[in-house]
Design a protein around this motif. Structure first.
Motif, PDB file in Angstrom:
ATOM      1  N   ALA A 169      50.759  19.619  92.930  1.00 22.54           N
ATOM      2  CA  ALA A 169      50.787  19.825  91.476  1.00 22.54           C
ATOM      3  C   ALA A 169      51.808  18.922  90.805  1.00 22.54           C
ATOM      4  O   ALA A 169      51.526  18.309  89.763  1.00 22.54           O
ATOM      5  CB  ALA A 169      51.090  21.291  91.166  1.00 22.54           C
ATOM      6  N   VAL A 170      53.013  18.811  91.393  1.00 25.97           N
ATOM      7  CA  VAL A 170      54.028  17.970  90.750  1.00 25.97           C
ATOM      8  C   VAL A 170      53.745  16.489  90.983  1.00 25.97           C
ATOM      9  O   VAL A 170      53.991  15.654  90.095  1.00 25.97           O
ATOM     10  CB  VAL A 170      55.455  18.346  91.186  1.00 25.97           C
ATOM     11  CG1 VAL A 170      55.788  19.753  90.718  1.00 25.97           C
ATOM     12  CG2 VAL A 170      55.663  18.209  92.680  1.00 25.97           C
ATOM     13  N   ARG A 171      53.222  16.151  92.152  1.00 29.00           N
ATOM     14  CA  ARG A 171      52.863  14.744  92.387  1.00 29.00           C
ATOM     15  C   ARG A 171      51.809  14.297  91.386  1.00 29.00           C
ATOM     16  O   ARG A 171      51.914  13.211  90.798  1.00 29.00           O
ATOM     17  CB  ARG A 171      52.349  14.563  93.811  1.00 29.00           C
ATOM     18  CG  ARG A 171      51.915  13.113  94.125  1.00 29.00           C
ATOM     19  CD  ARG A 171      51.136  13.041  95.428  1.00 29.00           C
ATOM     20  NE  ARG A 171      50.005  13.945  95.437  1.00 29.00           N
ATOM     21  CZ  ARG A 171      48.845  13.711  94.829  1.00 29.00           C
ATOM     22  NH1 ARG A 171      48.670  12.592  94.140  1.00 29.00           N
ATOM     23  NH2 ARG A 171      47.868  14.588  94.883  1.00 29.00           N
ATOM     24  N   SER A 172      50.801  15.131  91.151  1.00 29.99           N
ATOM     25  CA  SER A 172      49.748  14.787  90.194  1.00 29.99           C
ATOM     26  C   SER A 172      50.306  14.650  88.788  1.00 29.99           C
ATOM     27  O   SER A 172      49.913  13.752  88.032  1.00 29.99           O
ATOM     28  CB  SER A 172      48.654  15.862  90.223  1.00 29.99           C
ATOM     29  OG  SER A 172      48.054  15.951  91.491  1.00 29.99           O
ATOM     30  N   GLY A 173      51.240  15.539  88.432  1.00 26.99           N
ATOM     31  CA  GLY A 173      51.852  15.458  87.108  1.00 26.99           C
ATOM     32  C   GLY A 173      52.644  14.189  86.914  1.00 26.99           C
ATOM     33  O   GLY A 173      52.586  13.555  85.850  1.00 26.99           O
TER      34      GLY A 173
END
Length: 279
Positions: A254-258
Motif C-alpha cells: 500500500a505504501v509502495r504504491s502510494g
C-alpha cells in the motif's frame, strides 16, 4: 515535475511485522517463530520492503531479548533473502529489561542493525558513560543504530548527546513515532509536524511509523519529505481502505504504491545497507 537538477527522494520502506505485544489472537497471520518471519520477510521484500524489524518471543509468545533466538531468526532470514534486506533487531525493554540487558543483547548478537529507544536505554544521566562505550562499540563493529524517538523533545535530547560526543554518529538514523501503544490510538499525518518544526534538530536519516488505519498516510507524508517509512502489524492491522490487511506485505504494498503514484521510488535493501554502513 521537480526543478531541473533536483530529483524526488528515493526512500526506504521497513516492515515491523510482529512487535512484542500482539499475538495471533489479534491477527492469525502475525508472524512469531523463525519460519513465519522468513516467509514474511520474503513476501515483504517482494512487495518493496528494504528492511525487516525483528522481535523474538519466548515459549509463551512473550517479548524476549535473547541472542540465540535472534541468531536463529537472522540466519533463517538470510538463508531466504540473502543480503537483499537489512535485518534489524529490537532492543525494546517493554517494561521487562533494563538498559544493561538491552545493550548486552546487541553486543551478543552483533546484528546488522538495532533499534534503540532513547527513553528506555538511556532513561537518565547515570549510565551515560556505559551508553557512550556501547555506541562506540556499535560504530567500531559497524552495527547501525536507529534511535526511536516518541516526542520532539527526545530529538532535542539526542542532538545534545551527539554534540557532547556521547552519540558518536554525526547523522544517526532515527524513527519518529507518531502516537503511543494505547488502545484505539490512531495517528494522523499532522502528528509528524512537531518533529519537523523550525528549531528542531534535522536528522537526514529519519523514518516514520504510526498507529491505526492512517498508517499509510502518515508514513507516505514522511516519504514525501525524504524520510523512510515503517509499516506492519506491530502498529497497525488495517489497510487505508479500512479493511483488515491479510498479511504484512499488503501494508508494504500500500505504501509502495502510494509513493510510486507520486513518482517516488523505494530504496533497495542493498542501498539502505550501504547508506547505513557509512555512519
Amino acid at each position: 515535475m521537480p526543478p531541473a537538477g533536483r530529483a524526488l527522494p528515493c526512500v526506504p520502506i521497513a516492515v515491523a511485522p510482529n512487535g512484542g505485544r500482539r499475538t495471533k489472537a489479534d491477527h492469525p497471520a502475525l508472524p512469531i517463530g523463525p519460519a513465519e518471519l522468513v516467509r514474511t520477510a520474503a513476501e515483504c521484500l517482494e512487495a518493496g520492503a528494504a528492511m525487516i524489524h525483528v522481535h523474538v518471543r519466548d515459549s509463551e509468545d512473550k517479548h524476549l531479548l535473547d541472542a540465540d533466538a535472534y541468531h536463529a531468526v537472522i540466519d533463517a532470514i538470510r538463508a531466504e533473502v540473502g543480503e537483499r534486506m537489512v535485518v534489524q533487531i529490537t532492543s525494546e525493554a517493554l517494561g521487562i529489561y533494563g538498559p544493561e540487558e538491552q545493550m548486552a543483547v546487541v553486543r551478543a548478537v552483533k546484528p546488522q542493525a538495532a533499534s534503540l529507544a532513547l527513553r528506555e536505554i538511556l532513561p537518565g544521566t547515570a549510565n551515560e558513560a556505559a551508553f557512550a562505550d556501547f555506541l562506540l562499540w556499535m560504530k567500531t563493529e559497524r552495527v547501525a543504530p536507529q534511535f526511536i524517538l516518541y516526542e520532539p523533545g527526545e530529538a532535542v535530547r539526542l542532538d545534545a548527546l551527539r554534540r557532547r560526543g556521547i552519540v558518536p554518529f554525526e547523522e544517526p538514523p532515527v524513527l519518529y513515532v507518531l502516537g503511543r501503544y494505547t488502545t484505539g490510538q490512531t495517528s494522523t499525518p499532522a502528528d509528524l509536524l512537531p518533529f519537523l518544526a523550525p528549531g528542531q534538530p534535522v536528522f537526514r536519516r529519519f523514518m516514520v511509523c504510526a498507529f491505526g488505519r492512517h498508517e499509510a498516510a502518515c508514513t507516505i507524508a514522511g516519504g514525501f519529505l525524504g524520510g523512510g517509512l515503517r509499516v506492519g502489524f506491530e502498529n497497525n492491522l488495517t489497510l487505508p481502505s479500512g479493511d483488515r490487511a491479510a498479511a504484512n506485505a499488503d501494508l508494504v504494498d500500500a505504501v509502495r504504491s502510494g509513493l510510486e503514484a507520486a513518482g517516488i521510488t523505494g530504496m533497495s535493501g542493498e542501498e539502505l545497507a550501504r547508506d547505513w554502513s557509512s555512519l
